[in-house]
Design a protein around this motif. Sequence first.
Motif, PDB file in Angstrom:
ATOM      1  N   UNK A 186       2.018 -11.047  -9.815  1.00  0.00           N
ATOM      2  CA  UNK A 186       2.072 -12.042  -8.647  1.00  0.00           C
ATOM      3  C   UNK A 186       2.781 -11.687  -7.633  1.00  0.00           C
ATOM      4  N   UNK A 187       3.711 -10.734  -7.392  1.00  0.00           N
ATOM      5  CA  UNK A 187       4.312 -10.240  -6.391  1.00  0.00           C
ATOM      6  C   UNK A 187       3.852  -9.068  -5.668  1.00  0.00           C
ATOM      7  N   UNK A 188       2.932  -9.321  -4.527  1.00  0.00           N
ATOM      8  CA  UNK A 188       2.284  -8.143  -4.052  1.00  0.00           C
ATOM      9  C   UNK A 188       3.169  -7.065  -3.528  1.00  0.00           C
ATOM     10  N   UNK A 189       4.159  -7.464  -2.794  1.00  0.00           N
ATOM     11  CA  UNK A 189       4.992  -6.540  -2.173  1.00  0.00           C
ATOM     12  C   UNK A 189       5.676  -5.670  -3.189  1.00  0.00           C
ATOM     13  N   UNK A 190       6.122  -6.210  -4.252  1.00  0.00           N
ATOM     14  CA  UNK A 190       6.859  -5.496  -5.513  1.00  0.00           C
ATOM     15  C   UNK A 190       5.818  -4.681  -6.077  1.00  0.00           C
ATOM     16  N   UNK A 191       4.610  -5.214  -6.496  1.00  0.00           N
ATOM     17  CA  UNK A 191       3.602  -4.287  -7.048  1.00  0.00           C
ATOM     18  C   UNK A 191       2.984  -3.034  -6.124  1.00  0.00           C
ATOM     19  N   UNK A 192       3.123  -3.370  -4.842  1.00  0.00           N
ATOM     20  CA  UNK A 192       2.587  -2.115  -4.182  1.00  0.00           C
ATOM     21  C   UNK A 192       3.920  -1.122  -4.060  1.00  0.00           C
ATOM     22  N   UNK A 193       5.086  -1.426  -4.364  1.00  0.00           N
ATOM     23  CA  UNK A 193       6.241  -0.390  -4.289  1.00  0.00           C
ATOM     24  C   UNK A 193       6.467   0.146  -5.618  1.00  0.00           C
ATOM     25  N   UNK A 194       5.702  -0.496  -6.675  1.00  0.00           N
ATOM     26  CA  UNK A 194       6.206   0.064  -7.876  1.00  0.00           C
ATOM     27  C   UNK A 194       5.245   1.436  -8.415  1.00  0.00           C
ATOM     28  N   UNK A 195       6.170   2.556  -8.786  1.00  0.00           N
ATOM     29  CA  UNK A 195       5.538   3.648  -9.184  1.00  0.00           C
ATOM     30  C   UNK A 195       4.544   3.458 -10.266  1.00  0.00           C
ATOM     31  N   UNK A 196       3.451   4.215 -10.266  1.00  0.00           N
ATOM     32  CA  UNK A 196       2.303   3.921 -10.872  1.00  0.00           C
ATOM     33  C   UNK A 196       2.630   4.226 -12.551  1.00  0.00           C
TER      34      UNK A 196
END
Length: 206
Positions: A186-196
């Motif tokens: 639900x947090x696009x910014x945090x999701x985009x910066x989370x390592x795969x």
Amino acid sequence: MENILFKLSFPAEFHAQTACEAAVILHPRIDDRIDDIEKIVLTTHESAIRIISKEGTLANPADRDHCLQYMVAVPLLTGDLMAENYEDDYHAQHHVLIDGLRRKMIVEEDAGYSKDYHDPSKRSIANAIQIFFKDGSSTDKVVVEYPIGHKRRRKEGIPVLEAKFRASLATRFIDSRCQDIFALCSDQTRLEHTPVHEFMDLFMAN
């Protein structure tokens, strides 16, 4: 992503999604008048007629979940359509009522529905149902142009999509893990910066 169709309301082939919704709307209006029905007119688009309009015997669940008339009959009778409604045991118990309604269905094309289905600015998947009774009365014609998973119904569709995601997570993970996954997604910014690898680790069983 803007044009993605989410299958949210019914486990039904997409050309029938709006027909199922129209049937659910009509269910309470006809629930006590099933035996009085003379005919059911399904107005649809050419692709639906070509791909999923079927008459006669339906041999198995795969046959049933690609039959427009079957997918309309069940919610007209019950007010909903679920995956188990296609299974052999359900069909064995209810086929007399379902097939009785199917035989009363007339499937017609609306050229406007077919045109809007192919129109890139609309991409509608319209269906309409009107039910006529033996005494000459009828229901209103219930028209649904866009399924709830369509981009034109995003505002009402997103909460349903989120609820479906939460329900799916709950079949596999404990509540705290479900909340962690949902919060991250639900947090696009945090999701985009989370390592795969960290994202994938969340989907590993405890």
